[in-house]
Design a protein around this motif. Structure first.
Motif, PDB file in Angstrom:
ATOM      1  N   THR B  46      39.647  39.682  40.845  1.00  0.00           N
ATOM      2  CA  THR B  46      39.044  38.278  42.443  1.00  0.00           C
ATOM      3  C   THR B  46      40.076  37.866  42.634  1.00  0.00           C
ATOM      4  N   VAL B  47      40.652  37.764  42.115  1.00  0.00           N
ATOM      5  CA  VAL B  47      41.960  36.932  43.629  1.00  0.00           C
ATOM      6  C   VAL B  47      42.780  38.536  44.101  1.00  0.00           C
ATOM      7  N   PHE B  48      43.187  39.179  43.242  1.00  0.00           N
ATOM      8  CA  PHE B  48      43.354  40.874  44.412  1.00  0.00           C
ATOM      9  C   PHE B  48      42.295  40.624  45.676  1.00  0.00           C
ATOM     10  N   LEU B  49      41.265  40.993  44.932  1.00  0.00           N
ATOM     11  CA  LEU B  49      40.765  41.035  46.571  1.00  0.00           C
ATOM     12  C   LEU B  49      40.315  39.790  47.644  1.00  0.00           C
ATOM     13  N   ILE B  50      41.226  39.294  46.980  1.00  0.00           N
ATOM     14  CA  ILE B  50      40.405  37.985  48.286  1.00  0.00           C
ATOM     15  C   ILE B  50      41.766  38.371  48.433  1.00  0.00           C
ATOM     16  N   VAL B  51      42.890  38.367  48.243  1.00  0.00           N
ATOM     17  CA  VAL B  51      44.001  38.566  49.014  1.00  0.00           C
ATOM     18  C   VAL B  51      43.888  39.302  50.309  1.00  0.00           C
ATOM     19  N   LEU B  52      43.421  40.378  49.735  1.00  0.00           N
ATOM     20  CA  LEU B  52      43.328  42.002  50.720  1.00  0.00           C
ATOM     21  C   LEU B  52      42.062  41.921  51.842  1.00  0.00           C
ATOM     22  N   THR B  53      41.646  40.552  52.291  1.00  0.00           N
ATOM     23  CA  THR B  53      40.510  40.355  52.670  1.00  0.00           C
ATOM     24  C   THR B  53      41.297  40.189  54.369  1.00  0.00           C
ATOM     25  N   PRO B  54      40.625  40.605  55.397  1.00  0.00           N
ATOM     26  CA  PRO B  54      41.621  40.332  56.515  1.00  0.00           C
ATOM     27  C   PRO B  54      41.491  39.116  56.492  1.00  0.00           C
ATOM     28  N   PRO B  55      41.944  38.170  57.683  1.00  0.00           N
ATOM     29  CA  PRO B  55      41.190  36.788  57.583  1.00  0.00           C
ATOM     30  C   PRO B  55      40.916  36.496  58.146  1.00  0.00           C
ATOM     31  N   GLU B  56      40.502  37.727  59.904  1.00  0.00           N
ATOM     32  CA  GLU B  56      40.004  37.292  60.728  1.00  0.00           C
ATOM     33  C   GLU B  56      38.495  37.662  60.701  1.00  0.00           C
ATOM     34  N   ALA B  57      38.009  38.037  59.434  1.00  0.00           N
ATOM     35  CA  ALA B  57      36.753  38.176  58.383  1.00  0.00           C
ATOM     36  C   ALA B  57      35.980  36.649  58.369  1.00  0.00           C
ATOM     37  N   MET B  58      35.769  35.562  59.155  1.00  0.00           N
ATOM     38  CA  MET B  58      36.416  34.334  58.437  1.00  0.00           C
ATOM     39  C   MET B  58      35.165  33.800  57.076  1.00  0.00           C
ATOM     40  N   TRP B  59      33.891  34.528  57.908  1.00  0.00           N
ATOM     41  CA  TRP B  59      32.442  34.656  56.662  1.00  0.00           C
ATOM     42  C   TRP B  59      32.626  34.751  55.271  1.00  0.00           C
TER      43      TRP B  59
END
Lengths: 261, 269
Positions: B46-59
């Motif tokens: 879960t944490v790895f996937l969260i870290v991989l998410t681009p910050p521009e996708a705020m939602w």
């Protein structure tokens, strides 16, 4: 109100608890405990790979001097490092310093066992105390356990080899080791940030800020490391692994000289 | 595990009880009942996937937050109970807040000040990812006891020496911190009040003594265990080694949802 003997005692105990001297154990927080998302995934994974390899080598070397069954001893040294990190050293003006304790650990139990003990402490903090990110575990082991030991041990050995194993020399060596170990951890963070930092900040600015702050933290670490090693050296010099072999050699040489004269 | 008091414990350090399980909140829930190794794998993924998410996708980060709040609710733990733990994040929050001011690239006018646009995005990304990562770690530690986690690491094939060191560490952490608290009380009883660096030699002496006592205790424990036939591996207690596929599937729901959100976020950017 019931003021029986029990509650009177507990009231007194709670008064004691609030004296500054008794705030001995608090959790330490350190800037170099990297959280998730601070350094990008490739660099985090690379650091995890490096850390795993180094810790594996250290485990191998530790096994040579210590069997698996001696784990309780390593465990108690790790607990000591953990407790040492919670130990408050008042700096004045209501603030206090804490140690990382990595230099202290390598001087006391040797570089390989020291790396293992501090790594275990970092794992415990990440898994049980949510301190430091799960994905940053490799980075934190690298900075706090490996890089610290990598500079602290040679620095300490150099000083005691050149200046002998008298108490003053050992304390100076421990102080220098403590100081450089903190700088190494901070430098490790800066390098990781330069390669895999997710923030659009000039690396130079980060380097100046980190190394500036950590010069001060390192100075505190150095003084405390020197004092603790000095205290142990006067009571149980045989437990200061970093000088045991040198002291033995010196003794052998002295007795040889005595025989010859 | 023995059930223990779940309210806020006053004077944890001074009484020294259960330093190791300080984040643990005893409840009976499906999250608590999950095997530790499943929770470890799920948390890490879960944490790895969260870290991989681009910050521009705020939602996406708000969806993650909602998912984690749901997990915490499923564990029967109230948010206020774990909220204080987020304090470990503070140094990095300071760093993140500074970022829009020292960041590079084009500037945005926000009120009276010019802020770096890239700096704002990275500040948001750092805060969101660090907070969510911390949230995952907190849920893991709040729903799993230390000994279960160590058992989980063992089942995930962690090196046996590390597991053995961890085992003895969690057994003696309270003993050693109790010892430190007693030493602190003894100092206070003799009129010591540490203020400023002049108290350091005394405190350092205590710490040195604590090391000697810990080391000697380690020797005694080691010899005692050897005399009882210890060879380096403890008998396995607690949870069984095999986990039902259904349990894995149920637990994998969280990383699966996170993966969906993460992929959507990446593709829509």
């Amino acid at each position: 109100m019931n003021l029986g003997p029990v509650s009177a005692y507990s009231r007194r105990a709670s008064l004691l608890r609030h004296t500054p001297a008794n705030e001995g154990l608090k959790e330490r927080r350190h800037l170099v405990h990297v959280p998730d998302g601070f350094i990008d995934v490739p660099v985090s994974l690379a650091a995890a790979g490096v850390s795993t390899a180094v810790v594996a080598v250290c485990l191998q070397r530790t096994r040579k001097t210590m069997s698996d069954a001696a784990a309780p001893m390593a465990g108690l040294v790790a607990v000591f490092v953990f407790a040492a990190q919670m130990f408050n050293f008042p700096v004045g003006a209501g603030t206090s310093g804490h140690m990382i304790g990595a230099a202290l650990a390598v001087i006391l139990i040797g570089p390989y066992a020291g790396v293992v003990a501090v790594s275990v402490v970092v794992i415990v903090q990440a898994l049980f105390f949510a301190d430091g990110g799960l994905t940053a575990l490799g980075l934190n082991v690298l900075n706090l356990a490996i890089l610290t030991a990598l500079v602290a041990w040679p620095a300490f050995r150099l000083v005691v080899r050149v200046f002998g194993t008298g108490k003053a020399a050992v304390m100076v060596g421990a102080g220098i080791a403590g100081f450089v170990s903190v700088l190494a951890a901070a430098a490790g963070f800066v390098m990781e940030f330069a390669v895999g930092g997710t923030a659009a900040v000039d690396t130079g600015a980060v380097a100046v800020a980190m190394l500036g702050v950590h010069t001060l933290i390192g100075a505190i670490e150095g003084v405390i490391t020197a004092l603790v090693v000095g205290a142990i050296l006067s009571v149980r010099p045989d437990l200061v692994t970093g000088v045991v072999d040198l002291r033995k050699a010196e003794r052998a040489q002295r007795s040889e000289e005595a025989v010859l004269s | 595990m023995t059930p223990r008091q779940t309210g806020p414990r006053v004077g944890d350090h001074a009484t020294g009880h259960l330093v190791g399980d300080r984040l643990y909140v005893a409840r009976s829930s499906r999250i608590h009942d999950l095997p530790a190794k499943v929770k470890l794998v799920v948390a890490l993924a879960t944490v790895f996937l969260i870290v991989l998410t681009p910050p521009e996708a705020m939602w996406a980060f708000f969806v993650y937050f909602a998912l984690l709040v749901t997990v915490l609710a499923m564990a029967n733990i109230k948010m206020v109970r774990v909220l204080p733990r987020f304090i470990v994040e503070v140094p990095f929050v300071v760093f993140a807040v500074l970022m829009p001011f020292i960041g590079q690239g084009p500037r945005l006018e926000v009120g009276p000040v010019l802020l770096s646009e890239a700096g704002l995005w990275s500040a948001w990304g750092l805060l969101a990812k660090a907070t969510l990562g911390l949230f995952v770690s907190i849920i893991l530690a709040a729903t799993t006891t230390m000994s279960d986690l160590v058992e989980g690491l063992h089942q995930l094939k962690f090196p046996s020496l590390i597991v053995a060191i961890l085992t003895s560490m969690i057994r003696y952490v309270n003993v050693v911190t109790d010892e430190a608290a007693r030493m602190s009380r003894a100092r206070a009883a003799r009129g010591f009040s540490g203020k400023g660096p002049r108290s350091w030699p005394i405190l350092a002496h205590s710490l040195g003594t604590l090391f000697i006592r810990s080391y000697e205790r380690g020797e005694r424990v080691h010899i005692a265990m050897l005399s009882r036939g210890y060879t380096g591996e403890l008998p396995q207690l607690g949870q069984g080694r095999t986990v039902a596929p259904a349990t894995w599937a149920a637990a994998a729901l969280l990383p699966a949802l996170v993966l969906t959100v993460c992929l959507t976020a990446v593709l829509t950017q």
